[in-house]
Design a protein around this motif. Structure first.
Motif, PDB file in Angstrom:
ATOM      1  N   LEU A  96       0.823  -1.196   0.000  1.00 55.17           N
ATOM      2  CA  LEU A  96       0.000   0.000   0.000  1.00 55.17           C
ATOM      3  C   LEU A  96       0.866   1.259   0.000  1.00 55.17           C
ATOM      4  O   LEU A  96       0.619   2.202  -0.760  1.00 55.17           O
ATOM      5  CB  LEU A  96      -0.925   0.001   1.221  1.00 55.17           C
ATOM      6  N   ALA A  97       1.898   1.266   0.820  1.00 55.79           N
ATOM      7  CA  ALA A  97       2.806   2.417   0.856  1.00 55.79           C
ATOM      8  C   ALA A  97       3.543   2.580  -0.465  1.00 55.79           C
ATOM      9  O   ALA A  97       3.654   3.679  -1.017  1.00 55.79           O
ATOM     10  CB  ALA A  97       3.806   2.245   1.998  1.00 55.79           C
ATOM     11  N   ARG A  98       4.032   1.464  -1.004  1.00 51.49           N
ATOM     12  CA  ARG A  98       4.802   1.523  -2.238  1.00 51.49           C
ATOM     13  C   ARG A  98       3.903   1.818  -3.441  1.00 51.49           C
ATOM     14  O   ARG A  98       4.395   2.271  -4.479  1.00 51.49           O
ATOM     15  CB  ARG A  98       5.540   0.212  -2.482  1.00 51.49           C
ATOM     16  N   GLY A  99       2.608   1.578  -3.324  1.00 45.27           N
ATOM     17  CA  GLY A  99       1.693   1.897  -4.421  1.00 45.27           C
ATOM     18  C   GLY A  99       1.274   3.351  -4.423  1.00 45.27           C
ATOM     19  O   GLY A  99       1.160   3.978  -5.478  1.00 45.27           O
ATOM     20  N   THR A 100       1.048   3.904  -3.244  1.00 46.31           N
ATOM     21  CA  THR A 100       0.648   5.308  -3.145  1.00 46.31           C
ATOM     22  C   THR A 100       1.790   6.229  -3.537  1.00 46.31           C
ATOM     23  O   THR A 100       1.591   7.225  -4.247  1.00 46.31           O
ATOM     24  CB  THR A 100       0.213   5.632  -1.704  1.00 46.31           C
ATOM     25  N   GLY A 101       2.992   5.901  -3.104  1.00 49.92           N
ATOM     26  CA  GLY A 101       4.160   6.740  -3.365  1.00 49.92           C
ATOM     27  C   GLY A 101       4.427   7.018  -4.832  1.00 49.92           C
ATOM     28  O   GLY A 101       4.555   8.180  -5.246  1.00 49.92           O
ATOM     29  N   PRO A 102       4.532   5.980  -5.684  1.00 47.61           N
ATOM     30  CA  PRO A 102       4.857   6.245  -7.090  1.00 47.61           C
ATOM     31  C   PRO A 102       3.769   6.996  -7.843  1.00 47.61           C
ATOM     32  O   PRO A 102       4.060   7.777  -8.739  1.00 47.61           O
ATOM     33  CB  PRO A 102       5.060   4.848  -7.680  1.00 47.61           C
ATOM     34  N   LEU A 103       2.517   6.745  -7.478  1.00 51.10           N
ATOM     35  CA  LEU A 103       1.437   7.457  -8.153  1.00 51.10           C
ATOM     36  C   LEU A 103       1.556   8.959  -7.894  1.00 51.10           C
ATOM     37  O   LEU A 103       1.515   9.780  -8.820  1.00 51.10           O
ATOM     38  CB  LEU A 103       0.087   6.944  -7.671  1.00 51.10           C
ATOM     39  N   LEU A 104       1.723   9.334  -6.633  1.00 50.19           N
ATOM     40  CA  LEU A 104       1.864  10.744  -6.285  1.00 50.19           C
ATOM     41  C   LEU A 104       3.151  11.324  -6.863  1.00 50.19           C
ATOM     42  O   LEU A 104       3.181  12.475  -7.315  1.00 50.19           O
ATOM     43  CB  LEU A 104       1.829  10.917  -4.765  1.00 50.19           C
ATOM     44  N   SER A 105       4.236  10.522  -6.848  1.00 50.91           N
ATOM     45  CA  SER A 105       5.521  10.990  -7.391  1.00 50.91           C
ATOM     46  C   SER A 105       5.410  11.265  -8.881  1.00 50.91           C
ATOM     47  O   SER A 105       5.927  12.269  -9.388  1.00 50.91           O
ATOM     48  CB  SER A 105       6.608   9.938  -7.141  1.00 50.91           C
ATOM     49  N   PHE A 106       4.755  10.357  -9.610  1.00 49.21           N
ATOM     50  CA  PHE A 106       4.615  10.517 -11.049  1.00 49.21           C
ATOM     51  C   PHE A 106       3.790  11.765 -11.370  1.00 49.21           C
ATOM     52  O   PHE A 106       4.140  12.550 -12.256  1.00 49.21           O
ATOM     53  CB  PHE A 106       3.960   9.285 -11.654  1.00 49.21           C
ATOM     54  N   VAL A 125       2.553   3.293 -15.051  1.00 50.79           N
ATOM     55  CA  VAL A 125       2.226   3.689 -13.679  1.00 50.79           C
ATOM     56  C   VAL A 125       0.902   3.080 -13.240  1.00 50.79           C
ATOM     57  O   VAL A 125       0.779   2.551 -12.131  1.00 50.79           O
ATOM     58  CB  VAL A 125       2.172   5.231 -13.567  1.00 50.79           C
ATOM     59  N   LEU A 126      -0.104   3.133 -14.114  1.00 51.80           N
ATOM     60  CA  LEU A 126      -1.418   2.594 -13.761  1.00 51.80           C
ATOM     61  C   LEU A 126      -1.351   1.082 -13.522  1.00 51.80           C
ATOM     62  O   LEU A 126      -1.991   0.564 -12.594  1.00 51.80           O
ATOM     63  CB  LEU A 126      -2.422   2.906 -14.866  1.00 51.80           C
ATOM     64  N   LEU A 127      -0.576   0.376 -14.347  1.00 52.12           N
ATOM     65  CA  LEU A 127      -0.429  -1.071 -14.161  1.00 52.12           C
ATOM     66  C   LEU A 127       0.260  -1.386 -12.836  1.00 52.12           C
ATOM     67  O   LEU A 127      -0.149  -2.303 -12.109  1.00 52.12           O
ATOM     68  CB  LEU A 127       0.368  -1.669 -15.322  1.00 52.12           C
ATOM     69  N   ILE A 128       1.296  -0.629 -12.517  1.00 49.20           N
ATOM     70  CA  ILE A 128       2.025  -0.874 -11.270  1.00 49.20           C
ATOM     71  C   ILE A 128       1.135  -0.609 -10.064  1.00 49.20           C
ATOM     72  O   ILE A 128       1.048  -1.427  -9.139  1.00 49.20           O
ATOM     73  CB  ILE A 128       3.291   0.000 -11.212  1.00 49.20           C
ATOM     74  N   VAL A 129       0.474   0.521 -10.068  1.00 47.89           N
ATOM     75  CA  VAL A 129      -0.383   0.864  -8.924  1.00 47.89           C
ATOM     76  C   VAL A 129      -1.543  -0.122  -8.796  1.00 47.89           C
ATOM     77  O   VAL A 129      -1.868  -0.593  -7.699  1.00 47.89           O
ATOM     78  CB  VAL A 129      -0.906   2.304  -9.061  1.00 47.89           C
ATOM     79  N   GLY A 130      -2.174  -0.466  -9.933  1.00 43.55           N
ATOM     80  CA  GLY A 130      -3.255  -1.446  -9.888  1.00 43.55           C
ATOM     81  C   GLY A 130      -2.778  -2.799  -9.402  1.00 43.55           C
ATOM     82  O   GLY A 130      -3.454  -3.466  -8.603  1.00 43.55           O
ATOM     83  N   GLY A 131      -1.598  -3.209  -9.867  1.00 41.90           N
ATOM     84  CA  GLY A 131      -1.029  -4.480  -9.424  1.00 41.90           C
ATOM     85  C   GLY A 131      -0.737  -4.492  -7.939  1.00 41.90           C
ATOM     86  O   GLY A 131      -0.981  -5.487  -7.245  1.00 41.90           O
ATOM     87  N   ILE A 132      -0.231  -3.373  -7.426  1.00 45.43           N
ATOM     88  CA  ILE A 132       0.066  -3.293  -5.997  1.00 45.43           C
ATOM     89  C   ILE A 132      -1.208  -3.386  -5.165  1.00 45.43           C
ATOM     90  O   ILE A 132      -1.245  -4.036  -4.110  1.00 45.43           O
ATOM     91  CB  ILE A 132       0.842  -1.995  -5.693  1.00 45.43           C
ATOM     92  N   LEU A 133      -2.279  -2.755  -5.634  1.00 44.64           N
ATOM     93  CA  LEU A 133      -3.553  -2.854  -4.919  1.00 44.64           C
ATOM     94  C   LEU A 133      -4.055  -4.295  -4.882  1.00 44.64           C
ATOM     95  O   LEU A 133      -4.609  -4.758  -3.880  1.00 44.64           O
ATOM     96  CB  LEU A 133      -4.591  -1.953  -5.582  1.00 44.64           C
ATOM     97  N   MET A 134      -3.834  -5.033  -5.977  1.00 43.26           N
ATOM     98  CA  MET A 134      -4.257  -6.433  -6.009  1.00 43.26           C
ATOM     99  C   MET A 134      -3.371  -7.293  -5.111  1.00 43.26           C
ATOM    100  O   MET A 134      -3.860  -8.170  -4.390  1.00 43.26           O
ATOM    101  CB  MET A 134      -4.211  -6.949  -7.453  1.00 43.26           C
ATOM    102  N   VAL A 135      -2.075  -7.021  -5.132  1.00 39.33           N
ATOM    103  CA  VAL A 135      -1.154  -7.786  -4.293  1.00 39.33           C
ATOM    104  C   VAL A 135      -1.488  -7.595  -2.820  1.00 39.33           C
ATOM    105  O   VAL A 135      -1.429  -8.529  -2.009  1.00 39.33           O
ATOM    106  CB  VAL A 135       0.300  -7.358  -4.585  1.00 39.33           C
ATOM    107  N   SER A 136      -1.863  -6.358  -2.463  1.00 38.49           N
ATOM    108  CA  SER A 136      -2.153  -6.065  -1.053  1.00 38.49           C
ATOM    109  C   SER A 136      -3.487  -6.635  -0.600  1.00 38.49           C
ATOM    110  O   SER A 136      -3.744  -6.735   0.600  1.00 38.49           O
ATOM    111  CB  SER A 136      -2.165  -4.552  -0.835  1.00 38.49           C
ATOM    112  N   GLY A 137      -4.362  -6.998  -1.557  1.00 43.90           N
ATOM    113  CA  GLY A 137      -5.674  -7.503  -1.207  1.00 43.90           C
ATOM    114  C   GLY A 137      -6.725  -6.417  -1.075  1.00 43.90           C
ATOM    115  O   GLY A 137      -7.909  -6.706  -0.848  1.00 43.90           O
ATOM    116  N   LEU A 138      -6.336  -5.147  -1.241  1.00 47.12           N
ATOM    117  CA  LEU A 138      -7.287  -4.055  -1.079  1.00 47.12           C
ATOM    118  C   LEU A 138      -8.278  -3.970  -2.226  1.00 47.12           C
ATOM    119  O   LEU A 138      -9.331  -3.347  -2.096  1.00 47.12           O
ATOM    120  CB  LEU A 138      -6.535  -2.725  -0.949  1.00 47.12           C
TER     121      LEU A 138
END
Length: 286
Positions: A96-106, A125-138
């Motif tokens: 969750l932390a690593r997904g929020t960070g790059p989106l805001l950074s980009f 960016v969208l693929l990475i953030v979406g993937g991180i949300l899926m990995v986290s279970g959110l």
């Protein structure tokens, strides 16, 4: 992106996931941040002294502001991340932390620093953030996730975005050394947290004995990983380097599953594939 920049980010991803595993294992330590900051200062001081003695850079107000901001933002990041690990799983807080960070950074790199963006970088960016949300279970079980863990994970991501933009500006525009930037963050944490840490020396010594290995791992790998990221930022767009760092999420999720016995579901594996695809999209657009 330049091959050396890609290599630096990939190596940084492995070191970052490794030290976060150590940090999670030391979540019971009250003064863990202060102890590993002390270790980093001692270990990296010779390199910083060498950089200062061989650099002709003249410091002005912008340089001091950048260093002050990196210290504040990294301290907030470290304390928030460790608080998250105390109340929730590595496989929730870390992605969750690593997904929020790059989106805001980009977004900040694109709209504030005016770095170029195209369809592939945005898709990456969208693929990475979406993937991180899926990995986290959110993405499918947000109602089951601890609210405190979600809040701290999101706040950690805000700090990540803040120091990414600040430190990227510092290395690219102000030409500050990555060693000096990381060292400043550790020195500020060491100074601000010292009164609380040194209030009870016997308890502090007991924590050192109990968590010696995690402390040393973070003291060594924390600065090393971030110095590699800052090096990459000098040779590639910040908006590309920041999301590519999130390959660490794959490694961190693997550590959570295999070493901490946290559950890995098919949707998490699908998210991992999305992250890798996003990394490739960013790598070919730089």
């Amino acid at each position: 992106m330049h091959p050396l920049a890609i290599a630096a980010v990939l190596l940084a991803a492995f070191t970052h996931a490794t030290w976060n595993l150590a940090a999670k294992r030391a979540s019971g330590s009250r003064h863990f941040v202060w102890l590993y900051s002390l270790g980093s200062v001692v270990l990296y001081a010779p390199a910083v002294i060498w950089v200062l003695s061989t650099t002709q850079l003249e410091f002005d107000t912008a340089h001091w502001v950048a260093l002050l901001m990196t210290g504040i933002l990294h301290m907030g990041y470290s304390l928030t991340l460790q608080a998250g690990y105390r109340v929730s799983d590595l496989s929730l807080v870390y992605p969750l932390a690593r997904g929020t960070g790059p989106l805001l950074s980009f977004l900040a790199a694109t709209f504030i620093l005016h770095e170029p963006a195209n369809i592939f970088s945005v898709l990456g960016v969208l693929l990475i953030v979406g993937g991180i949300l899926m990995v986290s279970g959110l993405a499918n079980e947000a109602h089951k996730a601890p609210r405190a863990g979600i809040a701290l994970g999101l706040l950690t991501g805000v700090f990540i975005a803040g120091y990414t933009i600040n430190d990227g500006w510092a290395v690219k525009t102000l030409m500050l050394s990555p060693f000096l930037i990381d060292f400043t963050g550790n020195m500020l944490r060491l100074t601000v947290l010292a009164p609380m840490a040194l209030r009870d020396p016997p308890a502090l010594l007991a924590e050192w004995r109990m968590y010696r290995s995690p402390i040393l791992i973070v003291a060594v790998l924390g600065p090393l990983g971030y110095i590699l990221v800052l090096y990459a930022m000098k040779h590639a767009p910040i908006g590309h380097v920041a999301p590519m760092r999130e390959l660490a999420t794959l490694i961190g999720t693997y550590f959570g599953a295999r070493l901490l016995k946290e559950q890995v579901t098919p949707i998490r594996l699908t998210g991992a594939v999305l992250i890798v695809t996003g990394v490739i999209a960013l790598a070919v657009t730089g």
